[in-house]
Design a protein around this motif. Structure first.
Motif, PDB file in Angstrom:
ATOM      1  N   THR A   6       0.884  -1.171   0.000  1.00  0.00           N
ATOM      2  CA  THR A   6       0.000   0.000   0.000  1.00  0.00           C
ATOM      3  C   THR A   6       0.923   1.221   0.000  1.00  0.00           C
ATOM      4  N   GLY A   7       0.597   2.235  -0.792  1.00  0.00           N
ATOM      5  CA  GLY A   7       1.490   3.404  -0.875  1.00  0.00           C
ATOM      6  C   GLY A   7       2.775   3.085  -1.633  1.00  0.00           C
ATOM      7  N   GLY A   8       2.714   2.085  -2.504  1.00  0.00           N
ATOM      8  CA  GLY A   8       3.925   1.598  -3.183  1.00  0.00           C
ATOM      9  C   GLY A   8       4.461   2.506  -4.268  1.00  0.00           C
ATOM     10  N   ALA A   9       3.685   3.548  -4.654  1.00  0.00           N
ATOM     11  CA  ALA A   9       4.204   4.483  -5.662  1.00  0.00           C
ATOM     12  C   ALA A   9       5.040   5.585  -5.004  1.00  0.00           C
ATOM     13  N   GLY A  10       5.042   5.636  -3.682  1.00  0.00           N
ATOM     14  CA  GLY A  10       5.722   6.715  -2.964  1.00  0.00           C
ATOM     15  C   GLY A  10       7.232   6.525  -2.916  1.00  0.00           C
ATOM     16  N   TYR A  11       7.864   7.439  -2.206  1.00  0.00           N
ATOM     17  CA  TYR A  11       9.334   7.473  -2.133  1.00  0.00           C
ATOM     18  C   TYR A  11       9.896   6.127  -1.644  1.00  0.00           C
ATOM     19  N   ASN A  32      -3.353   5.778  -3.897  1.00  0.00           N
ATOM     20  CA  ASN A  32      -4.306   6.769  -4.431  1.00  0.00           C
ATOM     21  C   ASN A  32      -3.583   7.931  -5.107  1.00  0.00           C
ATOM     22  N   LEU A  33      -2.263   7.878  -5.142  1.00  0.00           N
ATOM     23  CA  LEU A  33      -1.418   8.882  -5.839  1.00  0.00           C
ATOM     24  C   LEU A  33      -1.582  10.291  -5.260  1.00  0.00           C
ATOM     25  N   CYS A  34      -1.982  10.387  -3.974  1.00  0.00           N
ATOM     26  CA  CYS A  34      -2.152  11.727  -3.395  1.00  0.00           C
ATOM     27  C   CYS A  34      -0.801  12.406  -3.185  1.00  0.00           C
ATOM     28  N   ASN A  35       0.276  11.614  -3.137  1.00  0.00           N
ATOM     29  CA  ASN A  35       1.604  12.232  -2.964  1.00  0.00           C
ATOM     30  C   ASN A  35       2.650  11.506  -3.801  1.00  0.00           C
ATOM     31  N   LEU A  47      13.705  -0.656 -14.508  1.00  0.00           N
ATOM     32  CA  LEU A  47      14.950  -1.029 -13.819  1.00  0.00           C
ATOM     33  C   LEU A  47      15.021  -2.530 -13.551  1.00  0.00           C
ATOM     34  N   SER A  48      13.865  -3.126 -13.262  1.00  0.00           N
ATOM     35  CA  SER A  48      13.854  -4.545 -12.867  1.00  0.00           C
ATOM     36  C   SER A  48      13.576  -5.472 -14.046  1.00  0.00           C
ATOM     37  N   GLY A  49      13.008  -4.915 -15.119  1.00  0.00           N
ATOM     38  CA  GLY A  49      12.592  -5.773 -16.240  1.00  0.00           C
ATOM     39  C   GLY A  49      11.383  -6.628 -15.882  1.00  0.00           C
ATOM     40  N   LYS A  50      10.645  -6.238 -14.836  1.00  0.00           N
ATOM     41  CA  LYS A  50       9.468  -7.013 -14.403  1.00  0.00           C
ATOM     42  C   LYS A  50       8.252  -6.113 -14.257  1.00  0.00           C
ATOM     43  N   LYS A  51       7.081  -6.737 -14.238  1.00  0.00           N
ATOM     44  CA  LYS A  51       5.814  -5.989 -14.192  1.00  0.00           C
ATOM     45  C   LYS A  51       5.292  -5.845 -12.758  1.00  0.00           C
ATOM     46  N   ILE A  52       4.611  -4.721 -12.544  1.00  0.00           N
ATOM     47  CA  ILE A  52       3.912  -4.486 -11.269  1.00  0.00           C
ATOM     48  C   ILE A  52       2.424  -4.443 -11.584  1.00  0.00           C
ATOM     49  N   THR A  53       1.604  -5.031 -10.715  1.00  0.00           N
ATOM     50  CA  THR A  53       0.155  -4.874 -10.873  1.00  0.00           C
ATOM     51  C   THR A  53      -0.253  -3.645 -10.064  1.00  0.00           C
ATOM     52  N   PHE A  54      -0.713  -2.605 -10.770  1.00  0.00           N
ATOM     53  CA  PHE A  54      -1.030  -1.354 -10.073  1.00  0.00           C
ATOM     54  C   PHE A  54      -2.535  -1.123  -9.987  1.00  0.00           C
ATOM     55  N   HIS A  55      -3.010  -0.815  -8.787  1.00  0.00           N
ATOM     56  CA  HIS A  55      -4.413  -0.423  -8.592  1.00  0.00           C
ATOM     57  C   HIS A  55      -4.413   0.994  -8.042  1.00  0.00           C
ATOM     58  N   GLN A  56      -5.090   1.900  -8.734  1.00  0.00           N
ATOM     59  CA  GLN A  56      -5.249   3.233  -8.147  1.00  0.00           C
ATOM     60  C   GLN A  56      -6.462   3.194  -7.238  1.00  0.00           C
ATOM     61  N   GLY A  57      -6.253   3.398  -5.956  1.00  0.00           N
ATOM     62  CA  GLY A  57      -7.365   3.326  -5.012  1.00  0.00           C
ATOM     63  C   GLY A  57      -6.912   3.740  -3.639  1.00  0.00           C
ATOM     64  N   ASP A  58      -7.877   3.746  -2.707  1.00  0.00           N
ATOM     65  CA  ASP A  58      -7.653   4.326  -1.392  1.00  0.00           C
ATOM     66  C   ASP A  58      -7.821   3.253  -0.311  1.00  0.00           C
ATOM     67  N   ILE A  59      -6.876   3.195   0.622  1.00  0.00           N
ATOM     68  CA  ILE A  59      -6.968   2.184   1.681  1.00  0.00           C
ATOM     69  C   ILE A  59      -8.173   2.407   2.602  1.00  0.00           C
ATOM     70  N   ARG A  60      -8.740   3.601   2.564  1.00  0.00           N
ATOM     71  CA  ARG A  60      -9.907   3.850   3.426  1.00  0.00           C
ATOM     72  C   ARG A  60     -11.180   3.323   2.800  1.00  0.00           C
ATOM     73  N   ARG A  61     -11.105   2.935   1.519  1.00  0.00           N
ATOM     74  CA  ARG A  61     -12.317   2.478   0.822  1.00  0.00           C
ATOM     75  C   ARG A  61     -12.356   0.961   0.755  1.00  0.00           C
ATOM     76  N   ARG A  62     -13.357   0.409   1.406  1.00  0.00           N
ATOM     77  CA  ARG A  62     -13.544  -1.046   1.447  1.00  0.00           C
ATOM     78  C   ARG A  62     -13.546  -1.644   0.040  1.00  0.00           C
ATOM     79  N   ALA A  63     -14.267  -0.982  -0.877  1.00  0.00           N
ATOM     80  CA  ALA A  63     -14.409  -1.540  -2.232  1.00  0.00           C
ATOM     81  C   ALA A  63     -13.049  -1.599  -2.942  1.00  0.00           C
ATOM     82  N   ASP A  64     -12.234  -0.574  -2.719  1.00  0.00           N
ATOM     83  CA  ASP A  64     -10.915  -0.559  -3.373  1.00  0.00           C
ATOM     84  C   ASP A  64     -10.054  -1.710  -2.853  1.00  0.00           C
ATOM     85  N   LEU A  65     -10.079  -1.899  -1.545  1.00  0.00           N
ATOM     86  CA  LEU A  65      -9.266  -2.983  -0.965  1.00  0.00           C
ATOM     87  C   LEU A  65      -9.794  -4.343  -1.409  1.00  0.00           C
TER      88      LEU A  65
END
Ligand code: NAD
Ligand code: UD1
Length: 340
Positions: A6-11, A32-35, A47-65
């Motif tokens: 969760t928050g994996g797009a961050g620093y 959720n890309l807020c930061n 850099l890794s030559g591998k794929k990431i499965t990305f979901h844009q969503g919010d940990i506060r939202r049950r449906a997203d999780l």
């Protein structure tokens, strides 16, 4: 393992994603890309030559999780999603408690529902508040926090301990980071705070590249060798490796570890080392102490070494060199670089 960050797009999360991919784990990111920017993840894939499965969503939202947990089996979660500005938390405490505490509660609920029992949590040295002694070890007092951000980390740790008492099958490790710094040595991923930086290194880089006039040094009358504040800076790649080791050593129960180097540097030592590394001059402006700051914050990293087999291997020079490379190659952060 299938690892959800969760928050994996961050620093820090993007550096952890890279380390996990390099260890042949599957990485799923919910952010959720807020930061942050999704370009960080594209760069990690390159850099890794591998794929990431990305979901844009919010940990506060049950449906997203639920969507994330329904789409593929998750073996473990690294929970990085959160808001992290001390200043902003003083202005907007509800926003911080909502995001950092309510978001974590929702995550714990959905993990239970999907029978996912492994969790690593991004905590902070801020849980120690004003240090009772130096260096700080894991059994030092916590909870004497001075702002809602710090309080949210302390409360989440406490909640996690109580949830583990009630669900003994859960394996939760909280990692208390000292001062994260640096960037991946490729210069492809790193930290780019919005607006005027609050933290020392981002501010220093902006002075060095001419965006700001001089570096305010908050206090030269502390009880430290040169009077300026001393901190335990840790390279973000060392942090990332600490998460992998914590994941490898997860076992039922709740645990917490310091992730630091055990080595402290003052503000003026940082400036001096940076000038050597970059060949740039950084003019400083001595100011009064910043409210809420302490003289020295330093970890005893011995427990992580003993129990997780982890210790930091990169020093201050590497942190400054790598961060400066990222900064000079990406003066606007991910803005203006390739789109997805
Ligand atoms: P960051 O802001 O770069 O990363 C956090 C990520 O979480 C961002 O990508 C953001 O978009 C995402 N996010 C925030 N709220 C979310 C939500 N409700 N739902 C989904 N995604 C959400 O920060 P970072 O420096 O990478 O920090 C990561 C974690 O480590 C945070 O929890 C932070 O509190 C903790 N931490 C950071 C430091 C530090 O100095 N950087 C120190 C100690 C602890
Ligand atoms: C702060 C947060 C901490 C967070 C960390 C990293 C507080 C009380 N703590 O730690 O929760 O985990 O950031 O995001 O805010 N300094 C200057 N000039 C500047 C900026 C900083 O002299 O322009 C000094 C500070 O006084 C301090 C040192 O540099 O002595 C480090 O400051 P900073 O990078 O903001 O980190 P912390 O305050 O240690």
């Amino acid at each position: 393992m299938n690892v959800l960050i969760t928050g994996g797009a961050g620093y820090i999360g993007s550096h952890i994603a890279l380390s996990l991919l390099q260890q042949n784990h599957q990485v799923i990111v919910l952010d959720n890309l807020c930061n942050s920017s999704p370009i960080a993840l594209t760069r990690v894939e390159a850099l890794s030559g591998k794929k990431i499965t990305f979901h844009q969503g919010d940990i506060r939202r049950r449906a997203d999780l639920n969507q994330v947990f329904n789409q593929q089996p998750i073996d473990a979660v690294i929970h990085m999603a959160g808001l992290k500005s001390v200043n902003e938390s003083l202005q907007k405490p509800v926003k911080y408690y909502q995001n950092n505490i309510a978001g974590t509660l929702m995550l714990l609920e959905i993990m239970k529902q999907h029978q996912v029992n492994k969790l690593i949590f991004s905590s902070s040295a801020t849980v120690y508040g004003v240090p009772e002694k130096i260096p700080l070890c894991e059994n030092c007092d916590t909870g004497n926090t001075t702002n809602p951000y710090g309080a949210s980390k302390y409360m989440v740790e406490k909640i996690m301990g109580e949830v583990v008492d009630a669900q003994p099958e859960l394996a939760i490790t909280a990692l208390r980071y000292f001062n994260p710094a640096g960037a991946h040595p490729s210069g492809q991923i790193g930290e780019h705070p919005e607006g005027i930086p609050n933290n020392l290194l981002p501010y220093l880089f902006q002075v060095a590249n001419g965006q700001r006039g001089n570096l305010p040094v908050f206090g030269d009358d502390y009880e430290t060798p040169d009077g300026t504040g001393v901190r335990d800076y840790i390279h973000v790649m060392d942090l990332a490796e600490g998460h992998i080791q914590a994941l490898n050593h997860l076992k039922p129960g709740y645990r917490h570890y310091n992730l630091g180097t055990g080595q402290g540097y003052s503000v003026l030592e940082i400036v001096q080392m940076f000038e050597q590394v970059s060949g740039k001059h950084v003019p400083v402006d001595m100011r009064a102490r910043r409210p809420g700051d302490v003289a020295i914050c330093l970890s005893d990293p011995g427990q992580a070494k003993k129990e997780l087999g982890w210790q930091a291997t990169r020093g201050l020079e590497a942190m400054l060199r790598d961060a400066w490379r990222w900064h000079t190659q990406n003066p606007q952060g991910y803005m203006g670089s390739e789109t997805l």
